[in-house]
Write a protein that holds these residues in place. Structure first.
Motif, PDB file in Angstrom:
ATOM      1  N   GLY A 140       0.805  -1.286   0.401  1.00 48.40           N
ATOM      2  CA  GLY A 140       0.242  -0.306   0.476  1.00 48.40           C
ATOM      3  C   GLY A 140       1.075   1.306   0.175  1.00 48.40           C
ATOM      4  O   GLY A 140       0.826   2.303  -1.354  1.00 48.40           O
ATOM      5  N   GLU A 141       1.263   1.164   0.752  1.00 50.20           N
ATOM      6  CA  GLU A 141       2.815   2.709   0.580  1.00 50.20           C
ATOM      7  C   GLU A 141       3.601   2.537  -0.574  1.00 50.20           C
ATOM      8  O   GLU A 141       3.163   4.230  -0.729  1.00 50.20           O
ATOM      9  N   LEU A 142       3.848   1.287  -1.498  1.00 53.61           N
ATOM     10  CA  LEU A 142       4.459   1.601  -2.387  1.00 53.61           C
ATOM     11  C   LEU A 142       3.507   1.794  -3.566  1.00 53.61           C
ATOM     12  O   LEU A 142       3.885   3.111  -4.043  1.00 53.61           O
ATOM     13  N   GLY A 143       2.259   1.920  -3.618  1.00 54.19           N
ATOM     14  CA  GLY A 143       1.459   1.716  -4.525  1.00 54.19           C
ATOM     15  C   GLY A 143       0.479   3.662  -4.479  1.00 54.19           C
ATOM     16  O   GLY A 143       0.563   4.123  -4.829  1.00 54.19           O
ATOM     17  N   ARG A 144       1.061   3.983  -2.997  1.00 52.42           N
ATOM     18  CA  ARG A 144       0.144   5.527  -3.350  1.00 52.42           C
ATOM     19  C   ARG A 144       1.710   6.481  -2.346  1.00 52.42           C
ATOM     20  O   ARG A 144       1.352   7.741  -2.253  1.00 52.42           O
ATOM     21  N   ASN A 145       2.603   6.365  -2.897  1.00 56.23           N
ATOM     22  CA  ASN A 145       3.875   6.946  -3.339  1.00 56.23           C
ATOM     23  C   ASN A 145       3.323   7.858  -3.635  1.00 56.23           C
ATOM     24  O   ASN A 145       3.709   7.296  -5.388  1.00 56.23           O
ATOM     25  N   LYS A 146       4.112   9.155  -4.158  1.00 56.57           N
ATOM     26  CA  LYS A 146       3.835  10.339  -4.697  1.00 56.57           C
ATOM     27  C   LYS A 146       4.714  10.373  -6.438  1.00 56.57           C
ATOM     28  O   LYS A 146       4.256  10.355  -7.217  1.00 56.57           O
ATOM     29  N   TYR A 147       6.462   9.697  -5.366  1.00 57.76           N
ATOM     30  CA  TYR A 147       6.902   9.432  -6.458  1.00 57.76           C
ATOM     31  C   TYR A 147       6.363   8.628  -7.903  1.00 57.76           C
ATOM     32  O   TYR A 147       6.462   8.284  -8.868  1.00 57.76           O
ATOM     33  N   PHE A 148       6.420   7.726  -7.091  1.00 59.74           N
ATOM     34  CA  PHE A 148       5.490   5.978  -8.026  1.00 59.74           C
ATOM     35  C   PHE A 148       4.637   6.238  -8.955  1.00 59.74           C
ATOM     36  O   PHE A 148       4.360   6.167 -10.063  1.00 59.74           O
ATOM     37  N   LYS A 149       3.451   6.929  -8.114  1.00 55.27           N
ATOM     38  CA  LYS A 149       2.233   7.362  -8.839  1.00 55.27           C
ATOM     39  C   LYS A 149       2.609   8.418  -9.846  1.00 55.27           C
ATOM     40  O   LYS A 149       1.625   8.268 -11.110  1.00 55.27           O
ATOM     41  N   ALA A 150       3.901   9.822  -9.872  1.00 54.08           N
ATOM     42  CA  ALA A 150       4.020  10.159 -10.981  1.00 54.08           C
ATOM     43  C   ALA A 150       5.049   9.385 -12.140  1.00 54.08           C
ATOM     44  O   ALA A 150       4.604   9.542 -13.636  1.00 54.08           O
ATOM     45  N   ALA A 151       5.180   8.172 -11.814  1.00 53.97           N
ATOM     46  CA  ALA A 151       5.704   7.753 -12.256  1.00 53.97           C
ATOM     47  C   ALA A 151       5.506   6.667 -13.121  1.00 53.97           C
ATOM     48  O   ALA A 151       5.330   6.884 -14.875  1.00 53.97           O
ATOM     49  N   ALA A 152       4.801   5.885 -12.970  1.00 54.61           N
ATOM     50  CA  ALA A 152       3.412   5.819 -13.863  1.00 54.61           C
ATOM     51  C   ALA A 152       2.372   6.581 -14.018  1.00 54.61           C
ATOM     52  O   ALA A 152       2.315   6.062 -15.517  1.00 54.61           O
ATOM     53  N   ALA A 153       2.191   8.065 -13.854  1.00 59.61           N
ATOM     54  CA  ALA A 153       1.330   8.788 -14.477  1.00 59.61           C
ATOM     55  C   ALA A 153       1.799   9.389 -16.480  1.00 59.61           C
ATOM     56  O   ALA A 153       1.654   8.944 -16.800  1.00 59.61           O
ATOM     57  N   ILE A 154       3.661   9.403 -15.768  1.00 56.30           N
ATOM     58  CA  ILE A 154       4.151   9.412 -17.313  1.00 56.30           C
ATOM     59  C   ILE A 154       4.713   8.448 -18.146  1.00 56.30           C
ATOM     60  O   ILE A 154       4.667   9.087 -18.906  1.00 56.30           O
ATOM     61  N   ALA A 155       4.860   7.256 -17.652  1.00 56.02           N
ATOM     62  CA  ALA A 155       4.523   6.240 -18.217  1.00 56.02           C
ATOM     63  C   ALA A 155       3.641   5.850 -18.962  1.00 56.02           C
ATOM     64  O   ALA A 155       3.314   5.541 -20.051  1.00 56.02           O
ATOM     65  N   ALA A 156       2.111   6.188 -18.341  1.00 53.21           N
ATOM     66  CA  ALA A 156       1.211   6.023 -19.351  1.00 53.21           C
ATOM     67  C   ALA A 156       0.999   6.580 -20.611  1.00 53.21           C
ATOM     68  O   ALA A 156       0.214   6.242 -21.129  1.00 53.21           O
ATOM     69  N   LEU A 157       1.344   8.316 -19.940  1.00 51.02           N
ATOM     70  CA  LEU A 157       1.298   8.557 -20.917  1.00 51.02           C
ATOM     71  C   LEU A 157       2.245   8.641 -21.710  1.00 51.02           C
ATOM     72  O   LEU A 157       1.481   9.085 -23.217  1.00 51.02           O
ATOM     73  N   ALA A 158       3.536   8.377 -21.981  1.00 49.76           N
ATOM     74  CA  ALA A 158       4.419   8.541 -22.895  1.00 49.76           C
ATOM     75  C   ALA A 158       3.464   6.602 -23.719  1.00 49.76           C
ATOM     76  O   ALA A 158       4.089   7.041 -24.955  1.00 49.76           O
ATOM     77  N   ASP A 159       3.040   5.731 -23.124  1.00 54.62           N
ATOM     78  CA  ASP A 159       2.657   4.648 -23.889  1.00 54.62           C
ATOM     79  C   ASP A 159       1.695   5.457 -24.846  1.00 54.62           C
ATOM     80  O   ASP A 159       1.751   4.026 -25.900  1.00 54.62           O
ATOM     81  N   ALA A 160       1.205   5.815 -24.381  1.00 54.31           N
ATOM     82  CA  ALA A 160      -0.589   6.246 -25.534  1.00 54.31           C
ATOM     83  C   ALA A 160      -0.067   7.050 -26.171  1.00 54.31           C
ATOM     84  O   ALA A 160      -0.632   6.956 -27.800  1.00 54.31           O
TER      85      ALA A 160
END
Length: 73
Positions: free
Chosen positions: A52-72
């Protein structure tokens, strides 16, 4: 929005019969592919103890959002 997720590919077998709340509170080693030593390194380097801490971490959330946008693109 309701949906289903197949946790068998991302959670170790010992945790697959647990509730989502229990899995969120599980140590990061409960993620498939994260070894005990890897979990220790994550705790030492980032102070993250649970999935849960890993999934809620703001840096991991930001990295996942950037990766998703790049993949799109």
């Amino acid at each position: 929005m309701a949906g289903t997720v197949d946790l068998t590919t991302i959670i170790d077998k010992a945790w697959q019969d647990k509730s989502l709340a229990e899995i969120a509170d599980a140590p990061v080693e409960a993620l498939a592919g994260v070894s005990e030593s890897g979990g220790q390194l994550i705790r030492q380097a980032l102070g993250i103890r649970t999935i849960g801490e890993l999934g809620r971490n703001k840096y991991f959330k930001a990295a996942a959002a950037i990766a998703a946008l790049a993949d799109a693109n």
